[in-house]
Enzyme design. Structure first.
Site, PDB file in Angstrom:
ATOM      1  N   ASP A 180       0.766  -1.232   0.030  1.00 31.96           N
ATOM      2  CA  ASP A 180      -0.116  -0.047   0.154  1.00 31.96           C
ATOM      3  C   ASP A 180       0.959   1.404   0.064  1.00 31.96           C
ATOM      4  O   ASP A 180       1.954   1.261   0.364  1.00 31.96           O
ATOM      5  CB  ASP A 180      -0.810  -0.019   1.365  1.00 31.96           C
ATOM      6  CG  ASP A 180      -1.482   1.245   1.576  1.00 31.96           C
ATOM      7  OD1 ASP A 180      -2.260   1.621   0.635  1.00 31.96           O
ATOM      8  OD2 ASP A 180      -1.340   1.817   2.538  1.00 31.96           O
ATOM      9  N   ASP A 231      -6.976  -0.958   4.268  1.00 32.44           N
ATOM     10  CA  ASP A 231      -6.445  -2.206   3.464  1.00 32.44           C
ATOM     11  C   ASP A 231      -7.028  -3.582   3.985  1.00 32.44           C
ATOM     12  O   ASP A 231      -6.549  -4.541   3.267  1.00 32.44           O
ATOM     13  CB  ASP A 231      -5.142  -2.185   3.533  1.00 32.44           C
ATOM     14  CG  ASP A 231      -4.548  -0.934   3.077  1.00 32.44           C
ATOM     15  OD1 ASP A 231      -4.746  -0.434   2.226  1.00 32.44           O
ATOM     16  OD2 ASP A 231      -3.428  -0.283   3.738  1.00 32.44           O
TER      17      ASP A 231
END
Ligand code: AMP
Length: 648
Positions: free
Chosen positions: A346, A548
């Site tokens: 990420d 996430d």
């Protein structure tokens, strides 16, 4: 020989307290003996066997000593074997070995039986040692956390149990003391050692409004701390829970081996019985000779080494990485990490520091920069997004007094809406705000800023676009080196982000990432993970765990940055990087691969030894002593090979 405790996994609820207890009494001989009970029994049994052998001109005494050696050395294993038989209706290697020792004694081979029991007990003790090692970190952790706290009430201190504290209570932490609670500092400053939860050994400077965690150690200053979480909800409690779960969860390969053990053991027993009966009846062997050959077979064909091939290695690897601040939630994740072909990062908070700062403000509609910032910050103060925090911080820097917005709503991966002074506002990314026409001159500038890695936030009201704010996040210093190392390990590195492509690509280039998936919503991140899995195989996802979560859950190995203390990350991930230290990642992958290699070596070696000894037995080339030494020696070797991972 395999210890039963690695099989049905140990009762870990019992372990920490017991372990902590024995650490308390460290130094006392009794405690030491108790902790190494199995090892002491094995050594005593070995000594008795030696004495019995030396005194073999006095048959009665010698046999009495042998019997003692069998009892002392075999007691632990016998109880495990009997328990497995009664509780799980399973014949395990413990029973096979005891049967072999008894069989050897019955035909007068007392010494061989004694050696069998001695090495058998010794290898069991070594396996228990691995278990203890892997829970020792947990035990020393537990010791760090005080059971009581100094409650500060009406100007006085009162010592109370930590369980009785509720959020909002104030506690005093004296210099050098353990911090008993998760909370926020209200008074004082100090350097806090957070090694217990982050693995980072350097103390961290903390002062008013900073967060402190239970189980960490206060430095030189006294602190007044406001409790923010109950005792069971602390980060520390979560970590302890995690480590316990990790110890309890055997990887699939080990569970497979256990199932195999049951079938295998029965087969061996059946063949032993055949060997005992068939040759004397049909080939005219002596009973004595048949019994001897069948006992040798029983010893050499038993799968002890095979069963001991996996767990000591897995536990050693897990405990090594826990010491370095990287927690595995179970052995299965170690196996999965070794297979990983792609690591997806990420962007925000993982490759970058996740603390963006406002770099530019461009107002329209006649607003001033200050006015625009004031509006944006008043709305964003209710959002948890790092961009929101950057805007609020900037407003604080400029000394702006913020308003209270109404009807605030956050849209994950898009932006926020709220009402302020009768006007409805949208703050977020361009696509989400709809068709908003940027002035011609601004368009060029925005493109340029994005190419420099800046994220553009748009503000709009009913009249249209009111302004833009650019924020910039910085790359973590170690990110490029970590990505380079991953590539050297043959791993493909990709970046996922909700941010604009231009912004994302600029950061990706600086970090050395070739493949970028930008402008993703949280759900789309998890779709990309699925695609990567189909294309390349196992995929690890590294993220901060909040937005996430779906992607972390979908990946083969979900890795969370835990240093920020986010609870969600601890919940959804398979692996937690306690110190947000990305450099642990390539190290962990290397360790996982090494563990896999060691396990494979162990299995091949065990099989080779079993097959060659069985073959040698059928051709009559191996006697009982050689069979015992070969078989038990191979078991010891695979355990030692696994223990190598403790030193990685
Ligand atoms: P994320 O996936 O959470 O990083 O969000 C993707 C994009 O949505 C960000 O780059 C911003 O442009 C926008 N966004 C999300 N939340 C906010 C917020 N609270 N304020 C402003 N923009 C936001």
């Amino acid at each position: 020989m395999i210890a039963g405790n690695t099989r049905t996994s140990v009762d870990t609820n019992r372990l920490p307290a017991e372990q902590a207890g024995s650490l308390n009494q460290d130094g006392s001989l009794l405690a030491l003996l108790k902790r190494h009970q199995e090892g002491v029994a094995a050594m005593t049994s070995g000594a008795f066997t030696l004495a019995a052998w030396l005194l073999d001109q006095f048959p009665t005494l010698s046999i009495a000593l042998y019997l003692l050696a069998y009892l002392i050395g075999g007691y632990h294993k016998a109880s495990e074997g009997v328990a497995a038989l009664l509780e799980e209706r399973k014949i395990d290697v413990n029973l096979l070995m005891l049967l072999a020792a008894a069989g050897a004694a019955s035909i007068g081979y007392w010494l061989e039986g004694g050696i069998l029991i001695f090495i058998f007990a010794l290898s069991g003790a070594m396996e228990s040692y691995t278990m203890q090692r892997s829970s020792r970190d947990l035990a020393s952790l537990l010791q760090l956390k005080p059971e009581t706290a100094l409650l500060w009430e009406n100007g006085t201190e009162k010592r109370v149990p930590v369980e009785s504290l509720t959020p909002g209570a104030l506690v005093v932490v004296k210099p050098g003391a353990g911090i008993p609670v998760d909370g926020i500092i209200r008074e004082g400053r100090s350097a806090v050692n957070q090694a217990s939860i982050t693995g980072e050994s350097l103390p961290v400077e903390k002062t008013v409004d900073d967060e402190v965690f239970a189980g960490t150690i206060n430095g030189q200053g006294a602190l007044l701390v406001e409790v923010t979480r109950t005792n069971e909800a602390t980060l520390f409690a979560k970590i302890v829970q995690l480590v316990r779960e990790a110890q309890n969860e055997a990887p699939p390969s080990h569970r497979f081996m256990e199932r195999l053990e049951g079938i295998y053991a029965k087969t061996i027993l059946a063949i032993t019985a055949l060997l005992l009966v068939v040759p004397p009846l049909f080939f005219g062997w002596e009973w004595q000779q048949a019994l001897y050959r069948s006992m040798v077979f029983l010893v050499v064909a038993s799968p002890c080494a095979l069963v001991a091939s996996i767990m000591p290695a897995v536990l050693s690897a897990i405990s090594t990485s826990a010491r370095k601040g990287l927690l595995f939630k179970g052995g299965v994740h170690l196996e999965n990490l070794a297979k990983v072909k792609v690591v997806a990062f990420d962007k925000t908070g993982t490759l970058t520091k996740g603390r963006p700062v406002v770099t530019r403000i461009l107002p329209f509609q006649g607003y001033s920069e200050q006015e625009l910032l004031h509006i944006a910050a008043s709305i964003e103060r209710l959002s948890e997004h790092p961009i929101a925090q950057a805007i609020v911080e900037k407003a604080a820097e400029c000394g702006l007094q913020l308003e209270q917005p109404k009807q605030f709503q956050a849209f994950s991966g898009k932006g926020v809406t709220a009402e302020l002074a009768g006007e409805t506002w949208k703050v977020g990314k361009a696509e989400w705000l709809g068709q908003q026409h940027l002035p011609e001159t601004a368009m060029q500038q925005v493109a340029q800023w994005q190419a420099q890695g800046e994220t553009i936030v748009y503000l709009a009201n009913r009249s249209g676009l009111a302004g833009i704010i650019a924020v910039r996040d910085t790359l973590r210093a170690d990110a490029p080196a970590v990505i380079e190392k991953l590539k050297q390990l043959g791993i493909k590195v990709v970046m996922l982000t909700g941010d604009k492509r231009a912004t994302a690509e600029s950061l990706a280039q600086a970090a050395g990432v070739e493949e970028v998936y930008a402008e993703l919503l949280p759900a789309e991140k998890s779709d990309i993970i699925e695609q990567l899995k189909q294309r390349y195989g196992s995929v690890a996802m590294v993220g901060d765990g909040v937005n996430d979560a779906p992607a972390l859950a979908r990946s083969t190995v979900g890795i969370a940055m835990g240093g920020t203390g986010s609870d969600v990350s601890l919940d959804v991930a398979d692996l937690v990087l306690m110190n947000d230290d990305l450099a642990r990642l390539p190290a962990a992958i290397s360790l996982a691969r090494k563990a896999k290699r060691i396990i494979r070596q162990n299995i091949c070696f065990s099989l080779a030894v079993i097959l060659s000894l069985v073959y040698a037995n059928f051709s009559g080339e191996v006697n009982l002593p050689l069979g015992v030494v070969g078989h038990e020696g191979s078991t010891l070797l695979v355990i030692l090979n696994g223990l190598r991972l403790l030193r990685s």
